[in-house]
Design a protein around this motif. Structure first.
Motif, PDB file in Angstrom:
ATOM      1  N   LEU A 186    -101.955 -43.161   3.826  1.00  0.00           N
ATOM      2  CA  LEU A 186    -102.857 -42.639   2.796  1.00  0.00           C
ATOM      3  C   LEU A 186    -103.668 -41.440   3.272  1.00  0.00           C
ATOM      4  CD1 LEU A 186    -104.250 -45.887   1.155  1.00  0.00           C
ATOM      5  CD2 LEU A 186    -102.534 -44.311   0.284  1.00  0.00           C
ATOM      6  N   GLN A 187    -103.479 -41.056   4.525  1.00  0.00           N
ATOM      7  CA  GLN A 187    -104.254 -39.918   5.028  1.00  0.00           C
ATOM      8  C   GLN A 187    -104.000 -38.676   4.178  1.00  0.00           C
ATOM      9  OE1 GLN A 187    -103.704 -39.212   9.159  1.00  0.00           O
ATOM     10  NE2 GLN A 187    -104.268 -41.279   9.775  1.00  0.00           N
ATOM     11  N   LYS A 188    -105.074 -37.996   3.878  1.00  0.00           N
ATOM     12  CA  LYS A 188    -104.948 -36.822   3.016  1.00  0.00           C
ATOM     13  C   LYS A 188    -105.860 -35.720   3.528  1.00  0.00           C
ATOM     14  CE  LYS A 188    -102.234 -38.289  -0.284  1.00  0.00           C
ATOM     15  NZ  LYS A 188    -102.535 -39.629  -0.745  1.00  0.00           N
ATOM     16  N   ASP A 189    -105.610 -34.545   3.039  1.00  0.00           N
ATOM     17  CA  ASP A 189    -106.561 -33.474   3.292  1.00  0.00           C
ATOM     18  C   ASP A 189    -107.533 -33.454   2.118  1.00  0.00           C
ATOM     19  OD1 ASP A 189    -107.902 -31.354   4.192  1.00  0.00           O
ATOM     20  OD2 ASP A 189    -106.187 -30.039   4.472  1.00  0.00           O
ATOM     21  N   TRP A 190    -108.538 -34.285   2.213  1.00  0.00           N
ATOM     22  CA  TRP A 190    -109.371 -34.609   1.058  1.00  0.00           C
ATOM     23  C   TRP A 190    -110.088 -33.410   0.457  1.00  0.00           C
ATOM     24  CZ3 TRP A 190    -108.256 -39.297  -0.507  1.00  0.00           C
ATOM     25  CH2 TRP A 190    -107.812 -40.245   0.428  1.00  0.00           C
ATOM     26  N   ILE A 191    -110.443 -32.455   1.301  1.00  0.00           N
ATOM     27  CA  ILE A 191    -111.247 -31.339   0.801  1.00  0.00           C
ATOM     28  C   ILE A 191    -110.393 -30.129   0.453  1.00  0.00           C
ATOM     29  CG2 ILE A 191    -113.046 -29.688   1.420  1.00  0.00           C
ATOM     30  CD1 ILE A 191    -114.318 -31.890   3.046  1.00  0.00           C
ATOM     31  N   ALA A 192    -109.430 -29.837   1.305  1.00  0.00           N
ATOM     32  CA  ALA A 192    -108.716 -28.567   1.147  1.00  0.00           C
ATOM     33  C   ALA A 192    -107.570 -28.640   0.148  1.00  0.00           C
ATOM     34  CB  ALA A 192    -108.200 -28.091   2.505  1.00  0.00           C
ATOM     35  N   ASP A 193    -107.053 -29.833  -0.107  1.00  0.00           N
ATOM     36  CA  ASP A 193    -105.979 -29.949  -1.079  1.00  0.00           C
ATOM     37  C   ASP A 193    -106.528 -29.718  -2.486  1.00  0.00           C
ATOM     38  OD1 ASP A 193    -104.083 -30.728  -2.867  1.00  0.00           O
ATOM     39  OD2 ASP A 193    -103.427 -32.489  -1.732  1.00  0.00           O
ATOM     40  N   PRO A 194    -106.102 -28.616  -3.131  1.00  0.00           N
ATOM     41  CA  PRO A 194    -106.737 -28.242  -4.399  1.00  0.00           C
ATOM     42  C   PRO A 194    -106.544 -29.287  -5.507  1.00  0.00           C
ATOM     43  CG  PRO A 194    -105.150 -26.568  -3.677  1.00  0.00           C
ATOM     44  CD  PRO A 194    -105.057 -27.697  -2.714  1.00  0.00           C
ATOM     45  N   LYS A 195    -105.464 -30.044  -5.420  1.00  0.00           N
ATOM     46  CA  LYS A 195    -105.241 -31.064  -6.449  1.00  0.00           C
ATOM     47  C   LYS A 195    -106.168 -32.261  -6.250  1.00  0.00           C
ATOM     48  CE  LYS A 195    -100.882 -30.297  -8.571  1.00  0.00           C
ATOM     49  NZ  LYS A 195    -100.077 -29.483  -7.625  1.00  0.00           N
ATOM     50  N   LEU A 196    -106.427 -32.533  -4.988  1.00  0.00           N
ATOM     51  CA  LEU A 196    -107.193 -33.721  -4.647  1.00  0.00           C
ATOM     52  C   LEU A 196    -108.695 -33.453  -4.697  1.00  0.00           C
ATOM     53  CD1 LEU A 196    -106.248 -36.474  -3.797  1.00  0.00           C
ATOM     54  CD2 LEU A 196    -106.483 -35.790  -1.412  1.00  0.00           C
ATOM     55  N   ALA A 197    -109.053 -32.179  -4.469  1.00  0.00           N
ATOM     56  CA  ALA A 197    -110.455 -31.852  -4.200  1.00  0.00           C
ATOM     57  C   ALA A 197    -111.395 -32.308  -5.324  1.00  0.00           C
ATOM     58  CB  ALA A 197    -110.599 -30.355  -3.962  1.00  0.00           C
ATOM     59  N   ILE A 198    -110.956 -32.135  -6.563  1.00  0.00           N
ATOM     60  CA  ILE A 198    -111.863 -32.465  -7.662  1.00  0.00           C
ATOM     61  C   ILE A 198    -112.169 -33.968  -7.668  1.00  0.00           C
ATOM     62  CG2 ILE A 198    -109.970 -32.691  -9.343  1.00  0.00           C
ATOM     63  CD1 ILE A 198    -113.218 -31.147 -10.379  1.00  0.00           C
ATOM     64  N   TRP A 199    -111.179 -34.772  -7.261  1.00  0.00           N
ATOM     65  CA  TRP A 199    -111.412 -36.221  -7.219  1.00  0.00           C
ATOM     66  C   TRP A 199    -112.313 -36.583  -6.050  1.00  0.00           C
ATOM     67  CZ3 TRP A 199    -110.090 -37.936 -11.702  1.00  0.00           C
ATOM     68  CH2 TRP A 199    -109.071 -37.277 -12.405  1.00  0.00           C
ATOM     69  N   THR A 200    -112.143 -35.868  -4.948  1.00  0.00           N
ATOM     70  CA  THR A 200    -113.060 -36.060  -3.828  1.00  0.00           C
ATOM     71  C   THR A 200    -114.484 -35.766  -4.276  1.00  0.00           C
ATOM     72  OG1 THR A 200    -111.308 -35.306  -2.354  1.00  0.00           O
ATOM     73  CG2 THR A 200    -113.535 -35.369  -1.455  1.00  0.00           C
TER      74      THR A 200
END
Lengths: 343, 299
Positions: A186-200
């Protein structure tokens, strides 16, 4: 609403001591009719004016000079193409506004803002209500629990942003923790991934502001008279019936006011995004809000006129949402504070 | 007029006669069910864990952080904290924050009380407009006005001056204050005012002798919110202050964290110490804030 379920509508009954209670029925335009004046008041009409001026003068001057005037000025600059120095001379009319409304980037930040707004309500509201109901008991350690819940809210955005961005960067504690508990996948690039960032971002917002919601709801619950619960219990109502039929309706006004504050806050979100994304990641990685867009287009790009127009659009959106909300949701609670004032 | 259209936070007035939930103090606290504590503990863990991470991180070395970002300090290192506590930068910024927060809070409370008193207890033509003016202020976030505000402050010669942060902060703090305080002030029974008048008190005398003490819960709530708000304020100092000597702690944290971006442990130590004052301040007064909100939000 503090008395009975049905008494929501009774707020308007002037309670003893409400200023001008007598005037409520008699005078919509109170101008000439001297309000229910006591003798000394009638005598000292000039004196009263003086007192009003002395007491409200300084606050009004400060407020107008540093809040109203700059806002009006922003509206004025919104009609110019202006670089931020010298006088604004390059009148462009509504052109800035046309550009804003047709800019796909603005549509995207608007979408972000709305997503944040809706998810803040949907995530924090129910959770806060449940937690507040659970914690609204005279149990040991209650005040310690309350202090701890409020911690994220009290800490400044800068600290929250700094801490979370350290934890969430790809080599940070969050990913390390996932690895240790066997969820390495489940490791992710939580901040830099533009798709994920908004959920972070939404997760961080929920974490930071839910404490405020809980405390507000707790304050609301505190004021529900206990006799109501006791009476319901005697009548044989189950725990869930009591919550659903008594607690929730009586908590209504608090929930609605919290939602109002949360909506305004969401539409104006700036600090957290700016600190986490503006600083550590190039661009804003899919988390831009309206305010971020405003600063990026205005201050950073040197086009203050355009930035000012964005500020105006932002304000108008907030105002419209607030007025609609007040009109349709808060009607019973606020009694038109924005539109009608106290008079 | 009055109660019908009045309160944002309805009916603070009504809470007075009934009194706070009467049983609250009489009945002793008891242990709640384990389920309640369990839920509370989970929730608290979620709230506190990131904060603990920051605090504990300050006790580690950078290599500890790199090799095991989620582990406990091993061994515990006190050097980071000691260095921050010895640095003039930290104390200078701390002092600036104290000055800004105290001055803003004082200004917000005093000016807010003055105008709320007028709005709550006087009848005059422009009262509605005045209240609307302040209420509308809720919808102007600082960011919206920051560019023109900067120009105003520059014209006043207050750029890079703590006063340039304090005064706007007071102005932007007024709407919330007015909205919370007006119901409190209005809830003071008219009879008390009349009695005071008969006893020869002027209206201003009434203000100082009766209004101030009676509205204390509201004033304290407003004061705490103002203090924490201005202690944490970021945007205004960011735009107004540019020399490091004038930085407040939030700016300091940011400057420090970009200056020592490689030295995570040091950043965490600095960050922990920067959040401590607001936390302590809040813990001391938290009962008051809940009490004040109870009065302001609902009767």
């Amino acid at each position: 609403m503090s008395d009975t379920v049905g008494s929501d509508t009774d707020i308007q009954i002037p309670s003893p001591g409400t200023a001008g209670a007598g005037g409520a029925r008699t005078s919509p335009p109170p101008a000439p009719a001297p309000a229910p004046a006591t003798a000394p008041r009638r005598r000292g009409r000039g004196r009263m004016r003086l007192e009003i001026a002395v007491l409200s003068g300084p606050p009004i001057i400060v407020f107008v000079a540093f809040v109203i005037f700059p806002v009006v000025l922003a509206a004025y600059y919104g009609f110019y193409k202006w670089q931020g120095y010298g006088a604004a001379t390059d009148w462009v009319g509504l052109n800035n506004y046309r550009l804003i409304l047709t800019d796909p980037a603005f549509q995207q930040v608007l979408w972000h803002s709305l997503l944040i707004l809706v998810l803040s309500l949907v995530i924090q509201g129910p959770l806060a209500i449940i937690l507040a109901i659970l914690l609204n008991q005279r149990i040991r350690g209650r005040s310690v629990i309350r202090v701890l819940i409020f911690v994220p809210y009290v800490i400044s955005e800068v600290i929250v942003g700094t801490g979370w961005s350290l934890m969430l960067q790809s080599t940070g504690a969050a990913n390390d923790l996932l690895k240790h508990i066997g969820l390495g996948a489940l490791q992710k690039d939580w901040i830099a991934d533009p798709k994920l960032a908004i959920w972070t971002l939404i997760a961080i917002i929920s974490w930071k502001y839910i404490g405020f919601a809980v405390i507000l709801m707790l304050a609301g619950l505190q004021s529900i008279p206990e006799e109501l619960f006791e009476a319901a219990q005697i009548d044989g109502a189950s725990y869930w019936q009591i919550q659903r039929r008594i607690t929730l309706p009586l908590l209504g006004p608090t929930v609605r006011i919290w939602a109002f504050l949360s909506i305004i806050g969401s539409l104006q979100l700036f600090d957290l995004v700016y600190i986490i994304w503006g600083q550590y990641v190039s661009g804003t990685a899919g988390t831009s809000t309206m305010a971020i867009y405003m600063v990026a287009q205005g201050r950073s790009a040197g086009n203050y006129g355009y930035g000012s127009a964005v500020a105006v659009v932002m304000f108008l959106i907030t105002l419209i949402v607030a007025l609609l909300y007040q009109r349709f949701v808060l009607r019973r609670d606020l009694r038109g504070a924005i539109t009608e004032g106290v008079s | 007029m009055s109660a019908r259209t009045a309160d944002w936070f309805p009916s603070a007035a009504k809470q007075k006669p009934r009194g706070r939930r009467s049983g609250d103090r009489d009945k002793p606290a008891k242990w709640g069910s384990p389920a309640v504590y369990f839920v509370a503990l989970v929730f608290i863990a979620v709230c506190i864990a990131p904060v603990l991470y920051i605090v504990l991180g300050g006790f580690r070395t950078n290599s500890q952080i790199t090799t095991s970002p989620a582990g406990l300090p091993h061994p515990w290192v006190f050097g980071n904290y000691a260095n921050v506590l010895k640095s003039n930068t930290f104390w200078g910024e701390f002092a600036n924050s104290v000055v800004v927060a105290l001055a803003s809070t004082a200004g917000i409370v005093i000016l807010g009380l003055m105008v709320s008193f007028v709005l709550a207890r006087y009848d005059f033509k422009l009262k509605g407009a005045m209240y609307s003016l302040f209420a509308a202020g809720l919808m102007f976030p600082l960011v919206i006005a920051i560019t023109p505000l900067y120009i105003v402050i520059k014209d006043l010669g207050l750029v890079d001056n703590l006063a340039g942060v304090i005064v706007p902060e007071i102005a932007f703090g007024l709407p919330t204050t007015v909205i919370i305080l007006v119901p409190f002030l209005r809830a003071i029974p008219k009879e008390i005012e009349e009695a005071a008048t008969i006893d020869g008190a002027s209206r201003l005398g009434f203000f100082f002798r009766m209004v101030m003490p009676l509205s204390l819960p509201g004033v304290v709530t407003v004061g705490i919110l103002a203090f924490i708000g201005s202690w944490n304020n970021y945007v205004l100092p960011l735009y107004i202050l540019n020399s490091e000597a004038n930085f407040t702690l939030p700016l300091g944290v940011q400057a420090f964290s970009s200056q020592y971006s490689q030295d995570t442990a040091k950043v965490l130590a600095f960050t922990s110490l920067a959040m401590l004052p607001a936390l302590v301040f809040f813990s001391i007064f938290q009962k008051r804030i809940v009490g004040g909100l109870t009065g302001a939000v609902k009767g």
